[in-house]
Design an enzyme around this catalytic site. Structure first.
Site, PDB file in Angstrom:
ATOM      1  N   GLY A   9      54.278  19.245  44.913  1.00 62.10           N
ATOM      2  CA  GLY A   9      55.795  19.737  44.810  1.00 62.10           C
ATOM      3  C   GLY A   9      55.665  20.787  44.074  1.00 62.10           C
ATOM      4  N   ASN A  10      54.619  21.163  43.234  1.00 64.83           N
ATOM      5  CA  ASN A  10      55.003  22.494  42.670  1.00 64.83           C
ATOM      6  C   ASN A  10      54.754  23.739  43.304  1.00 64.83           C
ATOM      7  OD1 ASN A  10      55.576  21.178  39.998  1.00 64.83           O
ATOM      8  ND2 ASN A  10      53.250  20.774  39.778  1.00 64.83           N
ATOM      9  N   LYS A 119      54.637  11.305  33.724  1.00 69.29           N
ATOM     10  CA  LYS A 119      54.781  11.866  34.916  1.00 69.29           C
ATOM     11  C   LYS A 119      55.665  12.958  34.483  1.00 69.29           C
ATOM     12  CE  LYS A 119      54.781  13.311  39.198  1.00 69.29           C
ATOM     13  NZ  LYS A 119      53.638  13.772  39.636  1.00 69.29           N
ATOM     14  N   LYS A 202      52.633  10.976  43.655  1.00 70.68           N
ATOM     15  CA  LYS A 202      52.416  11.032  44.858  1.00 70.68           C
ATOM     16  C   LYS A 202      50.859  11.035  45.450  1.00 70.68           C
ATOM     17  CE  LYS A 202      50.827  15.820  45.649  1.00 70.68           C
ATOM     18  NZ  LYS A 202      50.720  15.952  44.397  1.00 70.68           N
ATOM     19  N   LYS A 264      45.147  12.870  40.401  1.00 76.27           N
ATOM     20  CA  LYS A 264      44.560  13.492  41.867  1.00 76.27           C
ATOM     21  C   LYS A 264      42.862  12.972  41.883  1.00 76.27           C
ATOM     22  CE  LYS A 264      47.034  17.673  42.026  1.00 76.27           C
ATOM     23  NZ  LYS A 264      48.223  17.058  42.309  1.00 76.27           N
TER      24      LYS A 264
HETATM   25  P1  ADP Z   1      50.887  19.190  42.222  1.00 75.59           P
HETATM   26  O1  ADP Z   1      52.180  19.719  42.254  1.00 75.59           O
HETATM   27  O2  ADP Z   1      49.907  19.725  43.273  1.00 75.59           O
HETATM   28  O3  ADP Z   1      50.856  17.635  41.999  1.00 75.59           O
HETATM   29  P2  ADP Z   1      49.964  19.678  39.643  1.00 75.59           P
HETATM   30  O4  ADP Z   1      50.689  20.731  38.913  1.00 75.59           O
HETATM   31  O5  ADP Z   1      50.458  18.332  39.422  1.00 75.59           O
HETATM   32  O6  ADP Z   1      50.067  19.937  41.091  1.00 75.59           O
HETATM   33  O7  ADP Z   1      48.358  19.655  39.239  1.00 75.59           O
HETATM   34  C1  ADP Z   1      47.647  20.653  39.704  1.00 75.59           C
HETATM   35  C2  ADP Z   1      47.236  21.626  38.436  1.00 75.59           C
HETATM   36  O8  ADP Z   1      46.476  20.814  37.563  1.00 75.59           O
HETATM   37  C3  ADP Z   1      46.554  22.854  38.718  1.00 75.59           C
HETATM   38  O9  ADP Z   1      47.262  23.829  39.098  1.00 75.59           O
HETATM   39  C4  ADP Z   1      45.953  23.092  37.177  1.00 75.59           C
HETATM   40  O10 ADP Z   1      46.874  24.061  36.494  1.00 75.59           O
HETATM   41  C5  ADP Z   1      46.084  21.603  36.478  1.00 75.59           C
HETATM   42  N1  ADP Z   1      44.597  21.138  35.882  1.00 75.59           N
HETATM   43  C6  ADP Z   1      44.517  20.298  34.988  1.00 75.59           C
HETATM   44  N2  ADP Z   1      43.351  20.031  34.680  1.00 75.59           N
HETATM   45  C7  ADP Z   1      42.633  20.652  35.698  1.00 75.59           C
HETATM   46  C8  ADP Z   1      41.238  20.673  36.044  1.00 75.59           C
HETATM   47  N3  ADP Z   1      40.207  20.135  35.310  1.00 75.59           N
HETATM   48  N4  ADP Z   1      40.630  21.478  36.963  1.00 75.59           N
HETATM   49  C9  ADP Z   1      41.732  21.969  37.860  1.00 75.59           C
HETATM   50  N5  ADP Z   1      42.966  22.147  37.678  1.00 75.59           N
HETATM   51  C10 ADP Z   1      43.419  21.290  36.637  1.00 75.59           C
HETATM   52 MG    MG Z   2      51.211  16.594  40.517  1.00 72.74          MG
END
Ligand code: ADP
Ligand code: MG
Length: 301
Positions: A9-10, A119, A202, A264
């Site tokens: 969503g980001n 969240k 999600k 994730k």
């Molecule tokens: P989305 O909107 O795709 O769910 P999020 O912002 O929730 O994205 O999660 C993705 C983000 O998680 C990445 O852009 C990064 O900034 C962050 N992140 C945190 N820990 C890690 C990690 N260990 N490896 C990679 N990214 C990470």
């Molecule tokens: Mg997310």
């Protein structure tokens, strides 16, 4: 292959104008997968959008409960996504229809998440803005070095109310957008369902859906090309492959931020360990095709 794609969503922008422009870019790599012969089912996030809708309603003195905000975000994002994907399919002469399903996802009333909100939703705030927001009753946390955000409970998805309709549409060759924003969180209440103030992750909803539709692959598309350990630190290391056991160890060691990368990786583990042939991939939208061809991204198996 049958693939459940979870879209971040980001990556959908902050305004309708931005989103409309971004979805036409999003549609291309997704339709590329269809063109390559894959069956795809799409789940999208709604963190920024559901927060924006909730805040806008609050500004208008219309207190809109979270489940209703979630439903609005499914319509708003689904509208843009389905028309962009449909247009991309038409441009490639692929005869498929796209539909968004307003999806209710059952959660458990006794989920411990209701006692511990994690969240992140809505916009990013500066540190000095935090006390005033906390006065309003918001729970604020720092989000992966990008600023402060409000957090809400994120219970685990237990069942998908519209699953039969989803199966029917997929099995007749349609492209389905479902469980948007993790789905509208509901609990059973006799014959009815009742919305609850929470936002289901999600990635977890996509995992449940992937199991239910018996997908081969769960593909989580986000802002980073790979998963890292020691993320953002000097000794940061990007990973191409992760076994379920390694992933669990890294979780123990705290390498993945709660509310962003952690759900994730957890969703990918649960999917990958559910059957030996099931695999999960975390990569960026642009790299989806390369990732499925084993050229980039982080594969969990
Ligand atoms: P989305 O909107 O795709 O769910 P999020 O912002 O929730 O994205 O999660 C993705 C983000 O998680 C990445 O852009 C990064 O900034 C962050 N992140 C945190 N820990 C890690 C990690 N260990 N490896 C990679 N990214 C990470
Ligand atoms: Mg997310």
């Amino acid at each position: 292959m049958k693939i459940v794609v979870a879209l971040g969503g980001n990556a959908l922008g902050k305004t309708a104008k931005e989103q409309l422009k971004l979805v036409s870019e999003t549609a291309k790599p997704l339709v590329d997968l269809i063109e390559d012969g894959h069956e795809i089912v799409i789940v999208h996030g709604n963190g920024p959008q559901v927060g924006m809708i909730n805040l806008a309603m609050e500004e208008a003195n219309n207190n809109m409960p979270f489940p209703e905000c979630g439903a609005m975000s499914q319509g708003y994002i689904g509208f843009h996504l389905q028309s962009a994907i449909q247009a991309e399919l038409k441009s490639k002469r692929i005869m498929k229809s796209v539909a968004t399903i307003v999806t209710q996802v059952i959660v458990s009333e006794t989920d411990p998440a209701f006692q511990n909100p994690t969240k992140p939703i809505g916009k990013f705030y500066k540190e000095q803005e935090v006390p005033a927001l906390e006065e309003k009753g918001y729970i604020m946390v720092e989000d992966s070095g990008r600023g402060y955000r409000r957090v809400v409970p994120s219970p685990l998805p237990v069942d998908i109310e519209e699953k039969e309709m989803i199966f029917t549409l997929i099995n007749s060759g349609n492209v389905v957008i479902t469980c948007g924003g993790g789905g509208i969180p509901v609990v059973r209440d006799g014959f009815s369902l009742k919305g609850v103030p929470a936002v289901i992750d999600k990635d977890n909803a996509a995992m449940l859906l992937a199991k239910m539709v018996d997908a081969d692959y769960l593909v989580v598309l986000t802002a980073v090309e790979k998963v890292a350990i020691n993320f953002g630190k000097e000794n940061e290391k990007w990973l191409s492959e992760l076994s379920v056991e390694e992933a669990k160890e890294y979780i123990e060691e705290g390498h993945f931020a709660p509310g962003s990368m952690l759900p994730k990786v957890e969703a990918c583990i649960k999917f990958a360990e559910s059957l030996p042939e099931r695999k999960a991939l975390i990569t960026s939208l642009e790299k989806a095709k390369e990732g499925l061809n084993g050229l980039t991204g982080t594969i969990i198996k």
